[in-house]
Design an enzyme around this catalytic site. Sequence first.
Site, PDB file in Angstrom:
ATOM      1  N   ASP A 102      17.741-130.303  30.448  1.00  0.00           N
ATOM      2  CA  ASP A 102      18.859-130.525  29.947  1.00  0.00           C
ATOM      3  C   ASP A 102      19.003-131.729  29.706  1.00  0.00           C
ATOM      4  O   ASP A 102      19.077-132.679  30.408  1.00  0.00           O
ATOM      5  CB  ASP A 102      20.022-129.988  30.785  1.00  0.00           C
ATOM      6  CG  ASP A 102      21.175-129.252  30.157  1.00  0.00           C
ATOM      7  OD1 ASP A 102      21.767-129.708  29.352  1.00  0.00           O
ATOM      8  OD2 ASP A 102      21.203-128.098  30.732  1.00  0.00           O
ATOM      9  N   ASP A 204      23.253-130.748  25.426  1.00  0.00           N
ATOM     10  CA  ASP A 204      24.324-130.637  25.945  1.00  0.00           C
ATOM     11  C   ASP A 204      25.441-131.130  24.845  1.00  0.00           C
ATOM     12  O   ASP A 204      25.200-132.317  24.200  1.00  0.00           O
ATOM     13  CB  ASP A 204      24.722-131.322  27.277  1.00  0.00           C
ATOM     14  CG  ASP A 204      26.050-130.846  27.888  1.00  0.00           C
ATOM     15  OD1 ASP A 204      25.993-129.909  28.139  1.00  0.00           O
ATOM     16  OD2 ASP A 204      26.730-131.622  27.936  1.00  0.00           O
ATOM     17  N   GLU A 258      23.149-127.334  22.139  1.00  0.00           N
ATOM     18  CA  GLU A 258      24.332-126.833  22.237  1.00  0.00           C
ATOM     19  C   GLU A 258      25.453-127.019  21.261  1.00  0.00           C
ATOM     20  O   GLU A 258      25.746-128.208  21.279  1.00  0.00           O
ATOM     21  CB  GLU A 258      24.869-126.897  23.799  1.00  0.00           C
ATOM     22  CG  GLU A 258      26.251-125.956  24.039  1.00  0.00           C
ATOM     23  CD  GLU A 258      27.179-126.441  25.259  1.00  0.00           C
ATOM     24  OE1 GLU A 258      27.914-125.832  25.578  1.00  0.00           O
ATOM     25  OE2 GLU A 258      27.065-127.849  25.313  1.00  0.00           O
ATOM     26  N   HIS A 333      25.447-120.770  32.119  1.00  0.00           N
ATOM     27  CA  HIS A 333      26.359-121.284  33.313  1.00  0.00           C
ATOM     28  C   HIS A 333      27.778-121.475  32.827  1.00  0.00           C
ATOM     29  O   HIS A 333      28.527-121.908  33.745  1.00  0.00           O
ATOM     30  CB  HIS A 333      25.720-122.556  33.926  1.00  0.00           C
ATOM     31  CG  HIS A 333      25.447-123.580  32.628  1.00  0.00           C
ATOM     32  ND1 HIS A 333      24.584-123.418  31.475  1.00  0.00           N
ATOM     33  CD2 HIS A 333      26.198-124.600  32.468  1.00  0.00           C
ATOM     34  CE1 HIS A 333      24.985-124.415  30.817  1.00  0.00           C
ATOM     35  NE2 HIS A 333      26.004-125.127  31.428  1.00  0.00           N
ATOM     36  N   ASP A 334      27.964-121.393  31.806  1.00  0.00           N
ATOM     37  CA  ASP A 334      29.500-121.478  31.339  1.00  0.00           C
ATOM     38  C   ASP A 334      30.265-120.365  30.885  1.00  0.00           C
ATOM     39  O   ASP A 334      31.381-120.583  30.566  1.00  0.00           O
ATOM     40  CB  ASP A 334      29.625-122.403  30.121  1.00  0.00           C
ATOM     41  CG  ASP A 334      29.007-124.040  30.158  1.00  0.00           C
ATOM     42  OD1 ASP A 334      29.476-124.525  31.479  1.00  0.00           O
ATOM     43  OD2 ASP A 334      28.470-124.453  29.246  1.00  0.00           O
TER      44      ASP A 334
END
Length: 564
Positions: A102, A204, A258, A333-334
């Site tokens: 990430d 991210d 993302e 994870h979100d």
Amino acid sequence: MQEIKDRKWWKEGIVYQIYPRSFQDTTGSGVGDLRGIIQRLDYIKSLGVDIIWLNPVYCSPNDDNGYDIADYRGIMPEFGTMEDFDELLAGMKERGLKLVMDLVVNHSSDEHRWFQESRKSRTNPYRDYYHWWPAEKGTPPKRWSYFDVESNAWKYDEQTDSYYLHCFSVKQPDLKWENPAVRKEIHDIMKFWFEKGVDGFRMDVISFISKEIDYPELPAKYNGDFVAYYSNGPELHTYLNEMNTEVLSKYDVMTVGEAPGIGLDKALDFVDADRAELNMFFHFDLMALDRAENEVFLMRQDQWKLTEFKKIHTSWDQVFAEKGWGSMFLNNHDFPRSVSRWGNDTRAHWYNSTTMLQTFLLTMRGTPYFYYGEEIGMTNIKFEQIKDYQDINTLNRYNIIQNEGGDLDAFVENEKSASRDNARTPMQWNEDIHAGFSEGTPWLKVNENYKEGINVLAQENDKTSVLNFFKAMVQVRKDHLGLVYGSYRLLLEDHEEVYAYTRTLGDERFLILLSFSTKKVEIHLDEIDFETAKLLISNDSELLVNTKRTFELTPYQASVYKLS
Ligand code: GLC
């Protein structure tokens, strides 16, 4: 067979995302660690997946569970050491697995050395690494923050009588990409990991990196929809292109950005290979489908419709039909667990709906991303009380509603289906204490349904388990390149209960039937002769052909046929 242009390992690979904090604890700390992942590499390999995406493992004070990085070249001590990391990477290479890290560079932690320096004085060499607004100019123009109790992205810092920008928490100051020195630092960090042998980055909130640095007052239309503004910075593509030239083009790696706020109209700007920016990105259209308007975290009162679900996937498939490449995910994870959200996690429908959703991801064009536990059908935990939550987003929103005198009970109820913590509960390995995740007290409660068959060990030993279906379905994708590269055509567009489509590559043709219904559904497909279609896989042994062209699907049934 037809020749396929632009074959790539990251198009053919299947991704398995690991949230390290929740995967496997080997020290009894209650927090997962790198040695835990090392221990489980054979398991991961046994799934048939090819690429691991690891959520952040860098040094971090954990204001946002690792998305606030204090040292981009160091491993978080809670997770282990750089030696552990190297061993993990070597273990993956030995097994032919790739590693995607990430990259969190829209912001750093306020505990990063750069920020510590930056806030010291207005003349510090690192001052311009972050966005500052001197207080003598008055209150800065409104900018919104996700994780701030006043939703205010400007934080006053007494030391230099200035405000700094933080689109996320106060401990996540935004880096100033407009400063070439910052971009150079980021390129060097990327090279550092690539030189170690890492195979790519998930980036991210990469759509937020470019800002208007005169910070103009914004039109009221962005109030409530500020993502549209944040994701459209003037130099975004200049920076991505530069990153590609300086770093990415020098390695055989994959990138997935993302990209909140990026719609169909801008998709190709990121991933058209001729533009040399990224390989893939995550759009948010599906994640917004069941949310209240202009709300990222509040669920819609009425239910989402399957026709809308199909429309999203069909239009995203079309946009990449000739150029670019898609990424397919149903949770991460979100976002809450896929079976609880898009399927049905009641006892009666859990098995079929989990495996139906797996079939969906594995039969669409675009790289499929699975999130740890999805292979065994882990579900939302649905905490009853606010004290059980750890997520900064849930806790911040609770505080906002409390300050406004809002309805806290309704909020806690909403979080049962919306909170990010639903997807962050520890991995369920077996029936030992805490599901075999940890011998200590887990940082977040374990879902009790590990005792009811939702754990790896039980499912490994059961031929008819979700896990074994997942492995078989992965193999079906691997055996048929047509399921990776073939063109997609939607059938039964207006049907509210069945999602049906074909995939075609040369003279290989597949039919995929997915029921999203709790009842039996009959469908008519004029162009398909079910008597000659060859079944490759189904999650239900009941196959109900009524006539040559009429087919009945059991609740949440998924079937994949080869037509030619
Ligand atoms: C991304 C991450 C999320 C994090 C946020 C801020 O959306 O996926 O977990 O909280 O960025 O870094």
